[in-house]
Write a protein that holds these residues in place. Structure first.
Motif, PDB file in Angstrom:
ATOM      1  N   VAL A 140       0.821  -1.208   0.000  1.00  8.35           N
ATOM      2  CA  VAL A 140       0.000   0.000   0.000  1.00  8.35           C
ATOM      3  C   VAL A 140       0.863   1.269   0.000  1.00  8.35           C
ATOM      4  N   ILE A 141       2.020   1.223   0.626  1.00  5.09           N
ATOM      5  CA  ILE A 141       2.929   2.374   0.560  1.00  5.09           C
ATOM      6  C   ILE A 141       3.396   2.587  -0.874  1.00  5.09           C
ATOM      7  N   GLY A 142       3.771   1.512  -1.551  1.00  8.58           N
ATOM      8  CA  GLY A 142       4.172   1.616  -2.955  1.00  8.58           C
ATOM      9  C   GLY A 142       3.052   2.165  -3.820  1.00  8.58           C
ATOM     10  N   TRP A 143       1.834   1.658  -3.600  1.00  9.67           N
ATOM     11  CA  TRP A 143       0.679   2.150  -4.359  1.00  9.67           C
ATOM     12  C   TRP A 143       0.470   3.637  -4.111  1.00  9.67           C
ATOM     13  N   ALA A 144       0.516   4.060  -2.852  1.00 12.44           N
ATOM     14  CA  ALA A 144       0.286   5.466  -2.510  1.00 12.44           C
ATOM     15  C   ALA A 144       1.329   6.366  -3.172  1.00 12.44           C
ATOM     16  N   LEU A 145       2.567   5.932  -3.195  1.00 17.15           N
ATOM     17  CA  LEU A 145       3.620   6.740  -3.811  1.00 17.15           C
ATOM     18  C   LEU A 145       3.442   6.840  -5.327  1.00 17.15           C
ATOM     19  N   ARG A 146       3.013   5.756  -5.954  1.00  8.31           N
ATOM     20  CA  ARG A 146       2.836   5.737  -7.412  1.00  8.31           C
ATOM     21  C   ARG A 146       1.540   6.387  -7.867  1.00  8.31           C
ATOM     22  N   SER A 147       0.480   6.240  -7.098  1.00 10.90           N
ATOM     23  CA  SER A 147      -0.864   6.544  -7.593  1.00 10.90           C
ATOM     24  C   SER A 147      -1.561   7.721  -6.933  1.00 10.90           C
ATOM     25  N   THR A 148      -0.940   8.327  -5.948  1.00 15.30           N
ATOM     26  CA  THR A 148      -1.590   9.428  -5.236  1.00 15.30           C
ATOM     27  C   THR A 148      -0.593  10.544  -4.964  1.00 15.30           C
ATOM     28  N   ALA A 149      -1.105  11.629  -4.437  1.00 18.45           N
ATOM     29  CA  ALA A 149      -0.268  12.736  -3.976  1.00 18.45           C
ATOM     30  C   ALA A 149      -0.199  12.754  -2.450  1.00 18.45           C
ATOM     31  N   LEU A 150      -0.536  11.637  -1.805  1.00 17.87           N
ATOM     32  CA  LEU A 150      -0.513  11.572  -0.345  1.00 17.87           C
ATOM     33  C   LEU A 150       0.888  11.830   0.192  1.00 17.87           C
ATOM     34  N   ASP A 151       0.956  12.599   1.259  1.00 14.32           N
ATOM     35  CA  ASP A 151       2.222  12.845   1.946  1.00 14.32           C
ATOM     36  C   ASP A 151       2.351  12.005   3.216  1.00 14.32           C
ATOM     37  N   TRP A 152       1.222  11.597   3.776  1.00 13.55           N
ATOM     38  CA  TRP A 152       1.217  10.881   5.052  1.00 13.55           C
ATOM     39  C   TRP A 152       0.209   9.738   5.026  1.00 13.55           C
ATOM     40  N   ILE A 153       0.532   8.687   5.766  1.00 16.62           N
ATOM     41  CA  ILE A 153      -0.441   7.648   6.097  1.00 16.62           C
ATOM     42  C   ILE A 153      -0.532   7.605   7.617  1.00 16.62           C
ATOM     43  N   ASP A 154      -1.750   7.681   8.105  1.00 15.39           N
ATOM     44  CA  ASP A 154      -2.023   7.674   9.537  1.00 15.39           C
ATOM     45  C   ASP A 154      -2.775   6.398   9.902  1.00 15.39           C
ATOM     46  N   LEU A 155      -2.723   6.050  11.155  1.00 17.15           N
ATOM     47  CA  LEU A 155      -3.506   4.934  11.657  1.00 17.15           C
ATOM     48  C   LEU A 155      -3.736   5.133  13.132  1.00 17.15           C
ATOM     49  N   ASP A 156      -4.698   4.414  13.644  1.00 12.93           N
ATOM     50  CA  ASP A 156      -4.835   4.362  15.085  1.00 12.93           C
ATOM     51  C   ASP A 156      -5.064   2.922  15.474  1.00 12.93           C
ATOM     52  N   LEU A 157      -4.652   2.605  16.675  1.00 10.20           N
ATOM     53  CA  LEU A 157      -4.834   1.258  17.176  1.00 10.20           C
ATOM     54  C   LEU A 157      -5.162   1.325  18.648  1.00 10.20           C
TER      55      LEU A 157
END
Length: 184
Positions: free
Chosen positions: A123-140
């Motif tokens: 998903v990190i690879g996809w985000a870098l190739r396919s989006t302009a996202l700068d951050w991925i966040d999560l909560d647990l």
């Protein structure tokens, strides 16, 4: 015995029913049989409510960058069964379009074998190739040590915590917030 690696494929509208069935089964593990709490709901609750399922479905058809977009992938075994998943979705506020929220899970029979790491790397690879996202966040939920260990090893850093965020079955549970910077 020959070992086959899972194949990671997008979850689209056609695969959604099978995916929702997989999620229903996943939620049966929440805080049960030695599995930590991973969803903020009572151990007695099972499954996903219809409203969440409808939002999930609608998000798959929403263009990235628009409110409520979501993309999901399943890890499929050679029989075509979903054994893990990962998804990214928009934050609720429009001014957070440069960020996405991550959700993921691995079927109980496939945990501890590296599938979670493979899904995160995918998903990190996809985000870098396919989006302009700068951050991925999560909560647990605090206490989910295997998940926290996985996220830290994948480069996520704790950016905050909310004590007593949830009261689940009479137990106070802290929410842990983590982020990973994709681009500077």
């Amino acid at each position: 015995m020959e070992r086959h690696e899972p194949v990671i494929l997008p979850i689209d509208s056609a695969a959604l029913n099978a995916f929702l069935g997989y999620l229903e089964d996943q939620l049966n593990d929440n805080g049960r049989n030695g599995t930590p709490l991973f969803q903020p709901q009572s151990r007695q609750e099972t499954g996903m409510d219809a409203e969440k399922a409808a939002l999930f479905h609608a998000g798959l058809d929403t263009p990235i960058g628009q409110a409520r977009w979501r993309r999901a992938w399943g890890a499929f075994d050679p029989r075509g069964l979903i054994i893990g998943h990962i998804d990214l979705r928009a934050h609720a506020d429009s001014c957070t379009a440069h960020r996405a929220l991550l959700g993921m899970g691995v079927h109980r029979d496939h945990r501890g074998r590296g599938l979670g790491r493979s899904l995160i790397e995918f998903v990190i690879g996809w985000a870098l190739r396919s989006t302009a996202l700068d951050w991925i966040d999560l909560d647990l939920l605090a206490g989910n040590v295997p998940a926290e260990r996985l996220y830290r090893s994948a480069g996520f850093e704790e950016v905050g915590a909310i004590p007593d965020m949830f009261r689940i079955d009479g137990q106070s549970v802290r929410r842990v917030l983590m982020s990973k910077r994709l681009r500077s």
